[in-house]
Design a protein around this motif. Sequence first.
Motif, PDB file in Angstrom:
ATOM      1  N   TRP A 130       0.875  -1.187   0.000  1.00  0.00           N
ATOM      2  CA  TRP A 130       0.000   0.000   0.000  1.00  0.00           C
ATOM      3  C   TRP A 130       0.899   1.220   0.000  1.00  0.00           C
ATOM      4  O   TRP A 130       1.935   1.238   0.663  1.00  0.00           O
ATOM      5  N   SER A 131       0.511   2.239  -0.736  1.00  0.00           N
ATOM      6  CA  SER A 131       1.318   3.458  -0.765  1.00  0.00           C
ATOM      7  C   SER A 131       0.417   4.662  -0.973  1.00  0.00           C
ATOM      8  O   SER A 131      -0.717   4.549  -1.464  1.00  0.00           O
ATOM      9  N   ALA A 132       0.928   5.822  -0.591  1.00  0.00           N
ATOM     10  CA  ALA A 132       0.215   7.086  -0.760  1.00  0.00           C
ATOM     11  C   ALA A 132       1.237   8.209  -0.758  1.00  0.00           C
ATOM     12  O   ALA A 132       2.357   8.040  -0.257  1.00  0.00           O
ATOM     13  N   PRO A 133       0.879   9.375  -1.309  1.00  0.00           N
ATOM     14  CA  PRO A 133       1.812  10.509  -1.277  1.00  0.00           C
ATOM     15  C   PRO A 133       2.025  11.009   0.158  1.00  0.00           C
ATOM     16  O   PRO A 133       1.097  11.010   0.964  1.00  0.00           O
ATOM     17  N   MET A 134       3.236  11.404   0.461  1.00  0.00           N
ATOM     18  CA  MET A 134       3.553  12.022   1.737  1.00  0.00           C
ATOM     19  C   MET A 134       3.134  13.486   1.692  1.00  0.00           C
ATOM     20  O   MET A 134       3.131  14.106   0.614  1.00  0.00           O
ATOM     21  N   ALA A 135       2.779  14.038   2.838  1.00  0.00           N
ATOM     22  CA  ALA A 135       2.399  15.451   2.903  1.00  0.00           C
ATOM     23  C   ALA A 135       3.588  16.331   2.528  1.00  0.00           C
ATOM     24  O   ALA A 135       4.688  16.143   3.040  1.00  0.00           O
ATOM     25  N   VAL A 136       3.358  17.278   1.636  1.00  0.00           N
ATOM     26  CA  VAL A 136       4.407  18.230   1.277  1.00  0.00           C
ATOM     27  C   VAL A 136       4.155  19.594   1.904  1.00  0.00           C
ATOM     28  O   VAL A 136       5.002  20.485   1.811  1.00  0.00           O
ATOM     29  N   ALA A 145      -3.379  11.881   8.105  1.00  0.00           N
ATOM     30  CA  ALA A 145      -3.443  11.047   9.309  1.00  0.00           C
ATOM     31  C   ALA A 145      -4.802  10.362   9.425  1.00  0.00           C
ATOM     32  O   ALA A 145      -4.890   9.183   9.805  1.00  0.00           O
ATOM     33  N   GLY A 146      -5.869  11.074   9.100  1.00  0.00           N
ATOM     34  CA  GLY A 146      -7.199  10.478   9.145  1.00  0.00           C
ATOM     35  C   GLY A 146      -7.359   9.342   8.151  1.00  0.00           C
ATOM     36  O   GLY A 146      -7.908   8.284   8.476  1.00  0.00           O
ATOM     37  N   ARG A 147      -6.843   9.534   6.930  1.00  0.00           N
ATOM     38  CA  ARG A 147      -6.932   8.469   5.915  1.00  0.00           C
ATOM     39  C   ARG A 147      -6.081   7.261   6.307  1.00  0.00           C
ATOM     40  O   ARG A 147      -6.483   6.110   6.093  1.00  0.00           O
ATOM     41  N   LEU A 148      -4.928   7.519   6.886  1.00  0.00           N
ATOM     42  CA  LEU A 148      -4.071   6.426   7.340  1.00  0.00           C
ATOM     43  C   LEU A 148      -4.756   5.603   8.425  1.00  0.00           C
ATOM     44  O   LEU A 148      -4.727   4.367   8.397  1.00  0.00           O
ATOM     45  N   ALA A 149      -5.343   6.290   9.406  1.00  0.00           N
ATOM     46  CA  ALA A 149      -6.013   5.585  10.500  1.00  0.00           C
ATOM     47  C   ALA A 149      -7.143   4.709   9.966  1.00  0.00           C
ATOM     48  O   ALA A 149      -7.288   3.548  10.376  1.00  0.00           O
ATOM     49  N   GLU A 150      -7.931   5.235   9.043  1.00  0.00           N
ATOM     50  CA  GLU A 150      -9.032   4.453   8.464  1.00  0.00           C
ATOM     51  C   GLU A 150      -8.504   3.230   7.734  1.00  0.00           C
ATOM     52  O   GLU A 150      -9.047   2.123   7.862  1.00  0.00           O
ATOM     53  N   ALA A 151      -7.446   3.411   6.950  1.00  0.00           N
ATOM     54  CA  ALA A 151      -6.885   2.292   6.186  1.00  0.00           C
ATOM     55  C   ALA A 151      -6.303   1.233   7.110  1.00  0.00           C
ATOM     56  O   ALA A 151      -6.460   0.023   6.870  1.00  0.00           O
ATOM     57  N   LEU A 152      -5.647   1.656   8.179  1.00  0.00           N
ATOM     58  CA  LEU A 152      -5.058   0.692   9.112  1.00  0.00           C
ATOM     59  C   LEU A 152      -6.128  -0.102   9.846  1.00  0.00           C
ATOM     60  O   LEU A 152      -6.023  -1.329   9.982  1.00  0.00           O
ATOM     61  N   TYR A 153      -7.150   0.582  10.317  1.00  0.00           N
ATOM     62  CA  TYR A 153      -8.223  -0.118  11.024  1.00  0.00           C
ATOM     63  C   TYR A 153      -8.966  -1.067  10.091  1.00  0.00           C
ATOM     64  O   TYR A 153      -9.402  -2.154  10.501  1.00  0.00           O
ATOM     65  N   ALA A 154      -9.115  -0.673   8.819  1.00  0.00           N
ATOM     66  CA  ALA A 154      -9.768  -1.556   7.855  1.00  0.00           C
ATOM     67  C   ALA A 154      -8.941  -2.815   7.640  1.00  0.00           C
ATOM     68  O   ALA A 154      -9.475  -3.934   7.583  1.00  0.00           O
ATOM     69  N   ARG A 155      -7.615  -2.665   7.550  1.00  0.00           N
ATOM     70  CA  ARG A 155      -6.755  -3.826   7.337  1.00  0.00           C
ATOM     71  C   ARG A 155      -6.784  -4.756   8.546  1.00  0.00           C
ATOM     72  O   ARG A 155      -6.824  -5.984   8.414  1.00  0.00           O
ATOM     73  N   LEU A 156      -6.777  -4.173   9.767  1.00  0.00           N
ATOM     74  CA  LEU A 156      -6.862  -4.992  10.972  1.00  0.00           C
ATOM     75  C   LEU A 156      -8.229  -5.652  11.082  1.00  0.00           C
ATOM     76  O   LEU A 156      -8.345  -6.803  11.524  1.00  0.00           O
ATOM     77  N   GLY A 157      -9.276  -4.917  10.685  1.00  0.00           N
ATOM     78  CA  GLY A 157     -10.615  -5.477  10.742  1.00  0.00           C
ATOM     79  C   GLY A 157     -10.806  -6.644   9.802  1.00  0.00           C
ATOM     80  O   GLY A 157     -11.592  -7.560  10.075  1.00  0.00           O
ATOM     81  N   GLU A 158     -10.067  -6.646   8.695  1.00  0.00           N
ATOM     82  CA  GLU A 158     -10.130  -7.762   7.750  1.00  0.00           C
ATOM     83  C   GLU A 158      -9.348  -8.969   8.235  1.00  0.00           C
ATOM     84  O   GLU A 158      -9.409 -10.038   7.613  1.00  0.00           O
ATOM     85  N   GLY A 159      -8.601  -8.795   9.309  1.00  0.00           N
ATOM     86  CA  GLY A 159      -7.790  -9.888   9.830  1.00  0.00           C
ATOM     87  C   GLY A 159      -6.512 -10.114   9.047  1.00  0.00           C
ATOM     88  O   GLY A 159      -5.854 -11.143   9.221  1.00  0.00           O
ATOM     89  N   ARG A 160      -6.129  -9.155   8.211  1.00  0.00           N
ATOM     90  CA  ARG A 160      -4.937  -9.307   7.377  1.00  0.00           C
ATOM     91  C   ARG A 160      -3.684  -8.766   8.055  1.00  0.00           C
ATOM     92  O   ARG A 160      -2.596  -8.826   7.495  1.00  0.00           O
TER      93      ARG A 160
END
Length: 277
Positions: A130-136, A145-160
């Motif tokens: 997974w990748s995304a642009p860093m803040a410039v 930070a909000g998008r990262l938190a959502e993506a991380l929780y989604a990945r943990l929720g999937e059990g991956r």
Amino acid sequence: MSGRLAEVGQHLGTTRELGVVIGAMRGIAAARVQEARQRLDGVRAYAQTLGAAIGEALALLPEPQRPAPAHDAPGQALVLALCAEQGFVGSFNERVLDAAQALLGPGAQLWLLGERGELGAGERGLAVDWSAPMAVHLDEVAGLAGRLAEALYARLGEGRARRVTLVHGQPGSTAALVRPLLPFDYTRFAVARRAQAPYVTLAPAQLVAGLADEYLFAELCEALVLSFAAENEARMQAMVAAQGNVEERRNELLAEFRRVRQDEITDEIIELSAQRL
């Protein structure tokens, strides 16, 4: 000789222009480092307030119902590395990737922020899940930070993934900082000891979980600001080195310009003397 003199003069002009550009880049990087340090105080104050609130909320739960200490689950690891989006940062990305790569065991996932970091990972043969642009700009930090938190929780929720480790640069240090991010470690917060519990409108368990989510957001903001400051500090140092090299090259060209000019004058004098003879 006149052709060589013009060529050296052109190179001299180019080095002057390059020096101006490098000086501007150095100034911008220095300003961004200063801005990041100012923002960091606010982010840390926010996290400190949330930490105190978590301690208060934990006190509302009976001890058997309090979250258990986070255990390091083997396998299913996710490493989140914060790299640079733009170039001219010296070995900044290499240091972050070195630390991240050392954590990648069998089955581990690598998440990256920053286009330059993704290019570096490709050169190493690392698979990026997974990748995304860093803040410039610092104004982009909260949204990222909000998008990262959502993506991380989604990945943990999937059990991956079961655990997340964060790797990022820090200003004033050449070493990348490595710290566990998830599962959330509630043992970091002292349970409040108050004679009278605060009035709350949410169920204590729901309140604790909500505050933990907010604290994770604050941690990601802090990491992004630190990485932003470290990236621009590295760019500033790279520009200092580049400016020194440009100045050295300019001095060499100036000496050559004077020598070629002197040779040209000497040739003209010899030619004029020969004509009179």
